[in-house]
Write a protein that holds these residues in place. Structure first.
Motif, PDB file in Angstrom:
ATOM      1  N   SER A   1     -23.366 -11.914  19.988  1.00 14.05           N
ATOM      2  CA  SER A   1     -24.583 -12.256  20.736  1.00 14.05           C
ATOM      3  C   SER A   1     -24.866 -13.750  20.730  1.00 14.05           C
ATOM      4  CB  SER A   1     -25.783 -11.499  20.158  1.00 14.05           C
ATOM      5  OG  SER A   1     -25.618 -10.098  20.297  1.00 14.05           O
ATOM      6  N   SER A   2     -24.334 -14.452  19.737  1.00 15.47           N
ATOM      7  CA  SER A   2     -24.565 -15.894  19.661  1.00 15.47           C
ATOM      8  C   SER A   2     -23.798 -16.663  20.738  1.00 15.47           C
ATOM      9  CB  SER A   2     -24.165 -16.424  18.282  1.00 15.47           C
ATOM     10  OG  SER A   2     -22.749 -16.474  18.143  1.00 15.47           O
ATOM     11  N   LYS A   3     -22.813 -15.996  21.364  1.00 14.98           N
ATOM     12  CA  LYS A   3     -21.979 -16.597  22.406  1.00 14.98           C
ATOM     13  C   LYS A   3     -21.119 -17.752  21.880  1.00 14.98           C
ATOM     14  CE  LYS A   3     -24.085 -13.936  25.384  1.00 14.98           C
ATOM     15  NZ  LYS A   3     -23.427 -12.712  25.886  1.00 14.98           N
ATOM     16  N   ILE A   4     -20.944 -17.798  20.570  1.00 14.54           N
ATOM     17  CA  ILE A   4     -20.104 -18.838  19.967  1.00 14.54           C
ATOM     18  C   ILE A   4     -18.863 -18.145  19.383  1.00 14.54           C
ATOM     19  CG2 ILE A   4     -19.928 -20.621  18.196  1.00 14.54           C
ATOM     20  CD1 ILE A   4     -22.972 -20.957  18.416  1.00 14.54           C
ATOM     21  N   PRO A   5     -17.697 -18.291  20.007  1.00 15.66           N
ATOM     22  CA  PRO A   5     -16.487 -17.643  19.487  1.00 15.66           C
ATOM     23  C   PRO A   5     -16.263 -18.001  18.024  1.00 15.66           C
ATOM     24  CG  PRO A   5     -16.081 -18.583  21.644  1.00 15.66           C
ATOM     25  CD  PRO A   5     -17.427 -19.090  21.213  1.00 15.66           C
ATOM     26  N   SER A   6     -15.988 -16.997  17.205  1.00  8.42           N
ATOM     27  CA  SER A   6     -15.931 -17.216  15.754  1.00  8.42           C
ATOM     28  C   SER A   6     -14.886 -16.318  15.106  1.00  8.42           C
ATOM     29  CB  SER A   6     -17.297 -16.933  15.117  1.00  8.42           C
ATOM     30  OG  SER A   6     -18.328 -17.658  15.740  1.00  8.42           O
ATOM     31  N   TYR A   7     -14.522 -16.695  13.887  1.00  8.18           N
ATOM     32  CA  TYR A   7     -13.677 -15.864  13.039  1.00  8.18           C
ATOM     33  C   TYR A   7     -14.551 -15.193  11.982  1.00  8.18           C
ATOM     34  CZ  TYR A   7      -9.507 -18.157  14.933  1.00  8.18           C
ATOM     35  OH  TYR A   7      -8.514 -18.626  15.764  1.00  8.18           O
ATOM     36  N   ILE A   8     -14.230 -13.937  11.692  1.00  4.84           N
ATOM     37  CA  ILE A   8     -14.905 -13.223  10.603  1.00  4.84           C
ATOM     38  C   ILE A   8     -13.827 -12.700   9.664  1.00  4.84           C
ATOM     39  CG2 ILE A   8     -16.514 -11.410   9.945  1.00  4.84           C
ATOM     40  CD1 ILE A   8     -17.561 -11.377  12.786  1.00  4.84           C
ATOM     41  N   LEU A   9     -13.981 -12.988   8.390  1.00  2.00           N
ATOM     42  CA  LEU A   9     -13.030 -12.519   7.379  1.00  2.00           C
ATOM     43  C   LEU A   9     -13.728 -11.517   6.459  1.00  2.00           C
ATOM     44  CD1 LEU A   9     -10.260 -12.615   6.029  1.00  2.00           C
ATOM     45  CD2 LEU A   9     -11.104 -14.532   4.622  1.00  2.00           C
ATOM     46  N   PRO A  10     -13.488 -10.207   6.645  1.00  2.00           N
ATOM     47  CA  PRO A  10     -14.058  -9.217   5.734  1.00  2.00           C
ATOM     48  C   PRO A  10     -13.212  -9.110   4.466  1.00  2.00           C
ATOM     49  CG  PRO A  10     -12.917  -8.111   7.523  1.00  2.00           C
ATOM     50  CD  PRO A  10     -12.778  -9.584   7.775  1.00  2.00           C
ATOM     51  N   ILE A  11     -13.852  -9.222   3.336  1.00  2.00           N
ATOM     52  CA  ILE A  11     -13.163  -9.118   2.043  1.00  2.00           C
ATOM     53  C   ILE A  11     -13.080  -7.651   1.633  1.00  2.00           C
ATOM     54  CG2 ILE A  11     -13.162  -9.901  -0.354  1.00  2.00           C
ATOM     55  CD1 ILE A  11     -12.868 -12.133   1.753  1.00  2.00           C
ATOM     56  N   ASP A  12     -11.969  -7.261   1.073  1.00  2.00           N
ATOM     57  CA  ASP A  12     -11.798  -5.872   0.627  1.00  2.00           C
ATOM     58  C   ASP A  12     -12.672  -5.607  -0.595  1.00  2.00           C
ATOM     59  OD1 ASP A  12     -11.033  -3.339   0.000  1.00  2.00           O
ATOM     60  OD2 ASP A  12      -8.920  -3.788  -0.326  1.00  2.00           O
ATOM     61  N   THR A  13     -13.802  -4.930  -0.360  1.00  2.00           N
ATOM     62  CA  THR A  13     -14.725  -4.592  -1.460  1.00  2.00           C
ATOM     63  C   THR A  13     -14.827  -3.081  -1.620  1.00  2.00           C
ATOM     64  OG1 THR A  13     -16.621  -4.642   0.049  1.00  2.00           O
ATOM     65  CG2 THR A  13     -16.070  -6.698  -1.087  1.00  2.00           C
ATOM     66  N   ASP A  14     -13.801  -2.357  -1.180  1.00  2.00           N
ATOM     67  CA  ASP A  14     -13.798  -0.887  -1.218  1.00  2.00           C
ATOM     68  C   ASP A  14     -14.938  -0.305  -0.393  1.00  2.00           C
ATOM     69  OD1 ASP A  14     -11.559  -0.776  -2.910  1.00  2.00           O
ATOM     70  OD2 ASP A  14     -12.815  -1.038  -4.684  1.00  2.00           O
ATOM     71  N   GLY A  15     -15.298  -1.025   0.674  1.00  2.00           N
ATOM     72  CA  GLY A  15     -16.305  -0.500   1.588  1.00  2.00           C
ATOM     73  C   GLY A  15     -17.724  -0.556   1.073  1.00  2.00           C
ATOM     74  N   THR A  16     -18.027  -1.532   0.230  1.00  2.00           N
ATOM     75  CA  THR A  16     -19.398  -1.671  -0.272  1.00  2.00           C
ATOM     76  C   THR A  16     -20.081  -2.860   0.391  1.00  2.00           C
ATOM     77  OG1 THR A  16     -18.517  -2.901  -2.166  1.00  2.00           O
ATOM     78  CG2 THR A  16     -18.964  -0.566  -2.494  1.00  2.00           C
ATOM     79  N   SER A  17     -21.411  -2.824   0.404  1.00  2.00           N
ATOM     80  CA  SER A  17     -22.194  -3.874   1.035  1.00  2.00           C
ATOM     81  C   SER A  17     -22.161  -5.143   0.185  1.00  2.00           C
ATOM     82  CB  SER A  17     -23.639  -3.414   1.218  1.00  2.00           C
ATOM     83  OG  SER A  17     -24.235  -3.143  -0.032  1.00  2.00           O
TER      84      SER A  17
END
Length: 442
Positions: free
Chosen positions: A353-369
């Motif tokens: 929604s920000s309209k700014i192309p970005s990278y997101i790196l999800p860290i493996d936390t066993d699916g926890t918040s």
């Protein structure tokens, strides 16, 4: 009734070797008796004992396979906190043979369009139920052929007229449709026909006592590929029957009711129908047949089904690899979060929604918040630095700026030291990403 743990124990080898995953043969016997173990886990059980114990080790609700890899039944508990539910309720959309050809084509096209992607998961309707409302075997056969040629989804062929089933089923028997219904008045013909075609069959009776009589009679024909229908069409009665059938199968090990159960919605208004179907999905229907095929109606039902049939001890996760949002370039911001799907897709939605192309790196936390992962030591600077290094993002951008969730601002200093990236503490909630990143770029 199933065998007790002690009765099973008497027929086991009593080696206490532990190779089955339980410490003693007695513990293994108790697991079998409660439906939480498999006889195949014991490498030393004799052939005679295996034959004697087959019924005790079988799941209390038989697994029935039909159509395009649809599996119903094979459940062992009443509540998912006892053990995961394994086979999500099969959803089928009804097509009547009273529709003309153009209406059937439009209906199939609508059903084929019921494909959704949500929180990294793909949802789709499992099958189509073709209903013989015309009473004409020839018309029914033509409609079944037409639907079968237009879809690869699982099929339910529904008529209480044996002649209609005999006209419609042989041409598609290789696809192993579920057929029905066998009743107290026609079960010998219908069950023998299902046996001949090697397809599963619905047994339908009015109430549990009549259904019990029908099942016991049908079993004597030497065929047990059954799906049960207690005949009720009101929400209250159907819910009561589904619950009684599940309890008798699971708690009492009552074998005549140890089969999957199908439910049919009766409401005509789509929202009322989805509410009715939600009751059946939540309370034990192995398959549900609906009339509505509107996307806005079906998606909420699929989301409910997914929530119920997700392992509560294993949250939905996304792949912990570098994700690109939009037309990224060397100046794109880099975010880090956890791989819990709800967290990740909340972040992704705001970044998009920000309209700014970005990278997101999800860290493996066993699916926890984020906070849960941090408290459990799964979202630490060292782990994030290693993920950054292995992700290859450093080769994709010409900066070393990293945005972390504001809830874990405490790790920013050490993360900067370990990774050599400049760390920016983002907002605590994903809803603040748009204003944050725009202010960062100003």
């Amino acid at each position: 009734m199933g065998l007790t743990g002690l009765e099973i124990y008497k027929q086991l080898p009593k080696k206490n070797c532990g190779e089955c995953g339980t410490p003693t043969c007695l513990a293994f016997a108790m697991a079998l008796a409660s439906g939480k173990g498999s006889l195949e886990a014991c490498p030393y059980v004799t052939d005679d004992a295996r034959e004697n114990l087959a019924s005790a080790s079988a799941p209390p609700i038989k697994a029935i396979k039909f159509g395009n890899e649809s599996v119903i039944g094979d459940e062992t508990v009443l509540f998912r906190h006892d053990k995961t539910f394994y086979h999500p309720t099969t959803l089928l959309i009804q097509v009547s043979d009273m529709l003309d050809d153009s209406e059937i084509e439009a209906k199939i096209e609508e059903i084929e369009g019921l494909e959704f992607d949500r929180v990294g998961l793909h949802y789709s309707v499992d099958g189509i139920a073709i209903v013989n409302e015309s009473g004409d075997p020839d018309r029914f056969s033509k409609v079944v052929e037409k639907v079968a040629s237009a879809t690869q989804r699982s099929l339910l062929i529904l008529s209480e007229n044996p002649d209609a089933l005999k006209a419609a089923v042989p041409g598609i028997a290789s696809r192993k449709p579920l057929i029905g219904s066998a009743t107290l008045s026609n079960y010998e013909v219908v069950v023998n026909f299902a046996k001949e075609q090697n397809v599963p069959v619905i047994l339908k009776a009015d109430g549990l006592e009549a259904l019990n009589e029908l099942v016991e009679s049908a079993q004597k024909l030497g065929y047990k590929e059954f799906v049960l229908d207690a005949g009720s069409r009101s929400t209250y009665e159907t819910l009561a029957n589904l619950t009684h059938l599940r309890r008798l199968a699971i708690k009492k090990k009552y074998r005549p009711f140890g089969y999957p159960v199908i439910a049919f919605t009766a409401k005509n208004e789509p929202l009322d129908e989805i509410a009715e179907a939600s009751v059946y999905v939540a309370k034990y229907a192995s398959a549900v047949v609906l009339k509505t095929s509107g996307k806005a109606h079906i998606l909420p039902l699929m989301a409910l089904r997914q929530n119920l049939y997700t392992d509560p001890q294993k949250p939905i996760q996304v792949e912990p690899t570098l994700h690109a949002v939009g037309d990224v370039n060397e100046n794109s911001p880099v975010y880090v979060t956890t791989n819990f799907s709800l967290t990740y897709y909340s972040v992704e939605g705001e970044v998009e929604s920000s309209k700014i192309p970005s990278y997101i790196l999800p860290i493996d936390t066993d699916g926890t918040s984020v906070l849960t992962a941090y408290a459990a030591g799964k979202f630490e600077p060292e782990k994030i630095a290693d993920a950054l290094a292995s992700s290859g993002v450093a080769e994709k951008v010409n900066h070393r700026n990293l945005i972390i969730p504001g809830a874990v601002a405490v790790i920013s200093g050490k993360l900067q030291e370990k990774s050599s990236w400049k760390v920016f503490v983002g907002p605590r909630e994903s809803s603040g990403i748009i204003s944050f990143v725009k202010a960062l770029q100003d």
